[in-house]
Design a protein around this motif. Sequence first.
Motif, PDB file in Angstrom:
ATOM      1  N   MET A 123       0.849  -1.171   0.000  1.00  0.00           N
ATOM      2  CA  MET A 123       0.000   0.000   0.000  1.00  0.00           C
ATOM      3  C   MET A 123       0.898   1.238   0.000  1.00  0.00           C
ATOM      4  N   ASP A 124       0.533   2.222  -0.812  1.00  0.00           N
ATOM      5  CA  ASP A 124       1.304   3.470  -0.875  1.00  0.00           C
ATOM      6  C   ASP A 124       0.930   4.376   0.294  1.00  0.00           C
ATOM      7  N   ARG A 125       1.827   5.315   0.557  1.00  0.00           N
ATOM      8  CA  ARG A 125       1.628   6.236   1.679  1.00  0.00           C
ATOM      9  C   ARG A 125       1.569   7.656   1.116  1.00  0.00           C
ATOM     10  N   LEU A 126       0.694   8.456   1.685  1.00  0.00           N
ATOM     11  CA  LEU A 126       0.544   9.852   1.314  1.00  0.00           C
ATOM     12  C   LEU A 126       0.811  10.683   2.561  1.00  0.00           C
ATOM     13  N   THR A 127       1.728  11.623   2.464  1.00  0.00           N
ATOM     14  CA  THR A 127       2.048  12.486   3.601  1.00  0.00           C
ATOM     15  C   THR A 127       1.652  13.910   3.252  1.00  0.00           C
ATOM     16  N   VAL A 128       0.958  14.552   4.167  1.00  0.00           N
ATOM     17  CA  VAL A 128       0.496  15.918   3.949  1.00  0.00           C
ATOM     18  C   VAL A 128       0.878  16.747   5.162  1.00  0.00           C
ATOM     19  N   ARG A 129       1.445  17.918   4.914  1.00  0.00           N
ATOM     20  CA  ARG A 129       1.754  18.850   6.000  1.00  0.00           C
ATOM     21  C   ARG A 129       0.645  19.882   6.063  1.00  0.00           C
ATOM     22  N   LEU A 130       0.075  20.048   7.231  1.00  0.00           N
ATOM     23  CA  LEU A 130      -1.033  20.980   7.416  1.00  0.00           C
ATOM     24  C   LEU A 130      -0.767  21.883   8.605  1.00  0.00           C
ATOM     25  N   PRO A 131      -1.301  23.102   8.559  1.00  0.00           N
ATOM     26  CA  PRO A 131      -1.157  23.982   9.721  1.00  0.00           C
ATOM     27  C   PRO A 131      -1.943  23.407  10.903  1.00  0.00           C
ATOM     28  N   PRO A 132      -1.513  23.684  12.122  1.00  0.00           N
ATOM     29  CA  PRO A 132      -2.155  23.117  13.318  1.00  0.00           C
ATOM     30  C   PRO A 132      -3.663  23.366  13.386  1.00  0.00           C
ATOM     31  N   ASP A 133      -4.114  24.560  13.020  1.00  0.00           N
ATOM     32  CA  ASP A 133      -5.538  24.863  13.093  1.00  0.00           C
ATOM     33  C   ASP A 133      -6.326  23.972  12.126  1.00  0.00           C
ATOM     34  N   LEU A 134      -5.829  23.784  10.921  1.00  0.00           N
ATOM     35  CA  LEU A 134      -6.523  22.960   9.934  1.00  0.00           C
ATOM     36  C   LEU A 134      -6.572  21.497  10.370  1.00  0.00           C
ATOM     37  N   ILE A 135      -5.498  20.975  10.926  1.00  0.00           N
ATOM     38  CA  ILE A 135      -5.496  19.574  11.357  1.00  0.00           C
ATOM     39  C   ILE A 135      -6.464  19.365  12.524  1.00  0.00           C
ATOM     40  N   ARG A 136      -6.585  20.357  13.425  1.00  0.00           N
ATOM     41  CA  ARG A 136      -7.548  20.245  14.526  1.00  0.00           C
ATOM     42  C   ARG A 136      -8.981  20.194  13.989  1.00  0.00           C
ATOM     43  N   ARG A 137      -9.269  21.037  12.999  1.00  0.00           N
ATOM     44  CA  ARG A 137     -10.615  21.039  12.410  1.00  0.00           C
ATOM     45  C   ARG A 137     -10.868  19.740  11.645  1.00  0.00           C
ATOM     46  N   PHE A 138      -9.833  19.241  10.938  1.00  0.00           N
ATOM     47  CA  PHE A 138      -9.978  17.973  10.218  1.00  0.00           C
ATOM     48  C   PHE A 138     -10.208  16.834  11.201  1.00  0.00           C
ATOM     49  N   ASP A 139      -9.447  16.805  12.294  1.00  0.00           N
ATOM     50  CA  ASP A 139      -9.628  15.762  13.313  1.00  0.00           C
ATOM     51  C   ASP A 139     -11.043  15.801  13.882  1.00  0.00           C
ATOM     52  N   ALA A 140     -11.577  17.005  14.090  1.00  0.00           N
ATOM     53  CA  ALA A 140     -12.937  17.125  14.611  1.00  0.00           C
ATOM     54  C   ALA A 140     -13.945  16.541  13.621  1.00  0.00           C
ATOM     55  N   ALA A 141     -13.734  16.820  12.327  1.00  0.00           N
ATOM     56  CA  ALA A 141     -14.633  16.285  11.302  1.00  0.00           C
ATOM     57  C   ALA A 141     -14.472  14.776  11.166  1.00  0.00           C
ATOM     58  N   ALA A 142     -13.246  14.284  11.339  1.00  0.00           N
ATOM     59  CA  ALA A 142     -12.964  12.854  11.166  1.00  0.00           C
ATOM     60  C   ALA A 142     -13.382  12.028  12.368  1.00  0.00           C
ATOM     61  N   ALA A 143     -13.571  12.658  13.514  1.00  0.00           N
ATOM     62  CA  ALA A 143     -13.873  11.921  14.747  1.00  0.00           C
ATOM     63  C   ALA A 143     -15.119  11.065  14.602  1.00  0.00           C
TER      64      ALA A 143
END
Length: 172
Positions: free
Chosen positions: A1-21
């Motif tokens: 399986m391939d891996r995808l790495t993305v760098r995101l600003p802290p605020d965006l990752i917090r909002r993404f984590d909230a949506a992904a929860a």
Amino acid sequence: MDRLTVRLPPDLIRRFDAAAAGRGGRSRFLRSLIGGAAQGALPEPVAPLVSPRDAKLSLRLTADDMALLEAEAARTGLSRTQWTVALIRRRLHERPQLSPSEAIAFVGIQRELRRIGVNVNQIARALNTAVLEGKVLDLEVAQLADFATEIRAHLVGVQDAFRGNLDYWSDR
């Protein structure tokens, strides 16, 4: 399986984590988003945007290894990336890899060798054009011999420095 790495600003990752929860977590939610985006027709292949000069290498190191790498890089006056690149280039190209302080030292040595070379040329020109007798000629010849000795000493120093640099970057 391939891996995808993305760098995101802290605020965006917090909002993404909230949506992904509520959707199974980061990985599952991201896979579903990518899967949805990939449902359309595949675009025509294009030439890769990454040239060999732009290639990137990522490493995962233990915390202990990273600390040792950072300490060794700092000791040589390089960043950890510069140190790692120098190590790889030394092994691949079998050429010395100079830190900024070493490069400055080599520039100074070159400057001194040029200065000595100019003096030797002036003496040789004077000896070729002038008819010197006795002590004057002996002094000029002695000065020329002193310069030759000084040049040899500098060359030995340069050879030792390059040998030391090559030894440092070679297998230990």
